[in-house]
Design an enzyme around this catalytic site. Sequence first.
Site, PDB file in Angstrom:
ATOM      1  N   HIS A   1      32.359 -15.285  16.057  1.00  0.00           N
ATOM      2  CA  HIS A   1      31.833 -13.946  16.296  1.00  0.00           C
ATOM      3  C   HIS A   1      32.659 -13.199  17.347  1.00  0.00           C
ATOM      4  CE1 HIS A   1      28.165 -16.081  14.709  1.00  0.00           C
ATOM      5  NE2 HIS A   1      28.217 -15.015  13.925  1.00  0.00           N
ATOM      6  N   HIS A   2      33.926 -13.584  17.511  1.00  0.00           N
ATOM      7  CA  HIS A   2      34.766 -12.868  18.475  1.00  0.00           C
ATOM      8  C   HIS A   2      35.000 -11.436  18.015  1.00  0.00           C
ATOM      9  CE1 HIS A   2      37.905 -13.826  15.544  1.00  0.00           C
ATOM     10  NE2 HIS A   2      38.684 -12.946  16.140  1.00  0.00           N
ATOM     11  N   LYS A  26      33.497 -12.249   7.972  1.00  0.00           N
ATOM     12  CA  LYS A  26      33.964 -11.920   6.612  1.00  0.00           C
ATOM     13  C   LYS A  26      34.374 -13.175   5.881  1.00  0.00           C
ATOM     14  CE  LYS A  26      35.239  -8.625   3.686  1.00  0.00           C
ATOM     15  NZ  LYS A  26      34.720  -9.431   2.574  1.00  0.00           N
ATOM     16  N   LYS A  70      42.964 -16.519   9.529  1.00  0.00           N
ATOM     17  CA  LYS A  70      43.653 -15.628   8.586  1.00  0.00           C
ATOM     18  C   LYS A  70      43.492 -14.171   8.992  1.00  0.00           C
ATOM     19  CE  LYS A  70      43.280 -16.872   4.365  1.00  0.00           C
ATOM     20  NZ  LYS A  70      42.717 -17.161   3.023  1.00  0.00           N
ATOM     21  N   ASP A 126      45.804  -9.223  11.594  1.00  0.00           N
ATOM     22  CA  ASP A 126      45.207  -8.121  12.359  1.00  0.00           C
ATOM     23  C   ASP A 126      44.109  -7.386  11.603  1.00  0.00           C
ATOM     24  OD1 ASP A 126      46.773  -8.449  14.736  1.00  0.00           O
ATOM     25  OD2 ASP A 126      48.473  -7.575  13.680  1.00  0.00           O
ATOM     26  N   LYS A 148      32.099 -17.932   5.402  1.00  0.00           N
ATOM     27  CA  LYS A 148      32.214 -18.392   4.020  1.00  0.00           C
ATOM     28  C   LYS A 148      30.839 -18.782   3.526  1.00  0.00           C
ATOM     29  CE  LYS A 148      35.750 -18.807   1.167  1.00  0.00           C
ATOM     30  NZ  LYS A 148      36.891 -17.880   1.141  1.00  0.00           N
ATOM     31  N   SER A 169      40.102  -6.097   1.237  1.00  0.00           N
ATOM     32  CA  SER A 169      38.656  -6.056   1.484  1.00  0.00           C
ATOM     33  C   SER A 169      38.355  -5.235   2.735  1.00  0.00           C
ATOM     34  CB  SER A 169      38.101  -7.478   1.654  1.00  0.00           C
ATOM     35  OG  SER A 169      37.967  -8.118   0.405  1.00  0.00           O
TER      36      SER A 169
END
Length: 473
Positions: free
Chosen positions: A66-67, A72, A96, A101, A108, A364
């Site tokens: 959660h940084h 995602k 990833k 960036d 997941k 995305s």
Amino acid sequence: MAQETEGKQFLNSVHRYFDQAAQHTDVKPGILAQIKVCNSLYKVNFPVEHEGKVTVYEGIRAQHSHHKLPTKGGIRFSTHVDEDEVVALATLMTFKCALVDVPFGGAKGGVKINPRTTPVEVLEKVTRRYASELIQKNLIGPGMDVPAPDYGTGAREMAWIADTYHVFKYGETSAMGCVTGKPVGQGGIRGRTEATGLGIYYGLREALHDTEILKQLAIDPGLRGKRMIVQGLGNVGYHAAHFCQKDGVLITGIAEREGGIFNKDGLDVEAVFEHRQESGSILNYPGAQNVENSKDLLTWECDILLPAALENQIDITNAPHVKAKIVAEGANGPVTQDAEQILLQKGIFMLPDLYLNAGGVTVSYFEWLKNLSNVRFGRMGRRAEEASLKRIVNLIEDTTGKSIGEKERNLIISGADEITLVRSGLEDTMILAYHEMREIMRRKPGIRDLRTAAFYSATEKIAISYQSLGIFP
């Protein structure tokens, strides 16, 4: 001692990659420990009724870091889904996103179900019920966690999730941003379907113009004339092969579940795809040699080997026999850590999954931005751009007294539409990330491969994020 599952092996492998890169950083041990661990894991069992029969399905959602928010990551439908595999994939997503960036934490999800044998109406019920379970726990949302397609899911399932979210969050203006990979007509973005495959093409193209790597491999620059074997003719493998073939690559072999095919003079990817659609198999494609065990193709002669199917396809048993000069990881974790060491010792150049298949999450991200702004890319500026370019072309023609020509004129003055902007952003992302990894390898003599460079880059960025949050001094 119980034998480790494939999921556990995969997770341990990801952790070892991280540990290997972390030793080259100056990040404090406490921050490294936080970066490594999975922040949260939710498991749920839910019933679905069909034709009078009730079946209980298991669903999992892991939020690794959660940084950055939202988190995602895709949702896969498979009978092989397990906790360790989901956590491993969520972990990879964190690194990833940081590498390229994209401002997301990694996540997941998965449901234990066979999407190929399950009726569509059951799939819809399962998808909506799984989404409902996550929504009720506030585990999905445009600012919390944004799922996407993965193995066994696609635009259809994402549309079902988005619709379910709307039921719970009626009137929320950014609701479309709760999930990506949707159909274009339901808030999706042009260029998303081919994004991962196109990103692979951009990554390979960049590597094959890297003079140091070309010298190391003793091959000519550029993709043209290179021989490629592709494992997996799904969305990723098909589009990667399609774009590479357009740039002159010879696709000599294709491996799939039912077997493989080979032709030293090259296979027409489009024709093979159509043959499979009609016959249900790539086997017996005209002019090609059938290969009974498709995994055998991974060890056949070629310049580029593209495993774009599932995890752990190249291990210590077949790695010594791989003859490719470049192994490009289109899938997540197709090469085990022990196998990678064998490949590197053989002088094979590895393009890691952490970098190479980041095209999907990159586009995305663009779709998420589009949903938050509620406006299509290019809509505001395309005509203004065309008018400006038209004035420049008119001025040139008036000054020189020469006509550029209708075809060239139209090409010059054409403003950028959504797909043009999406592909441009993806291309820029893949180019910048490649050179960032290569620069790390030059600055850090102890880092000799792209995967370690990728984990190093991502770790440094994540550490900065944690420090900026004030969690660590």
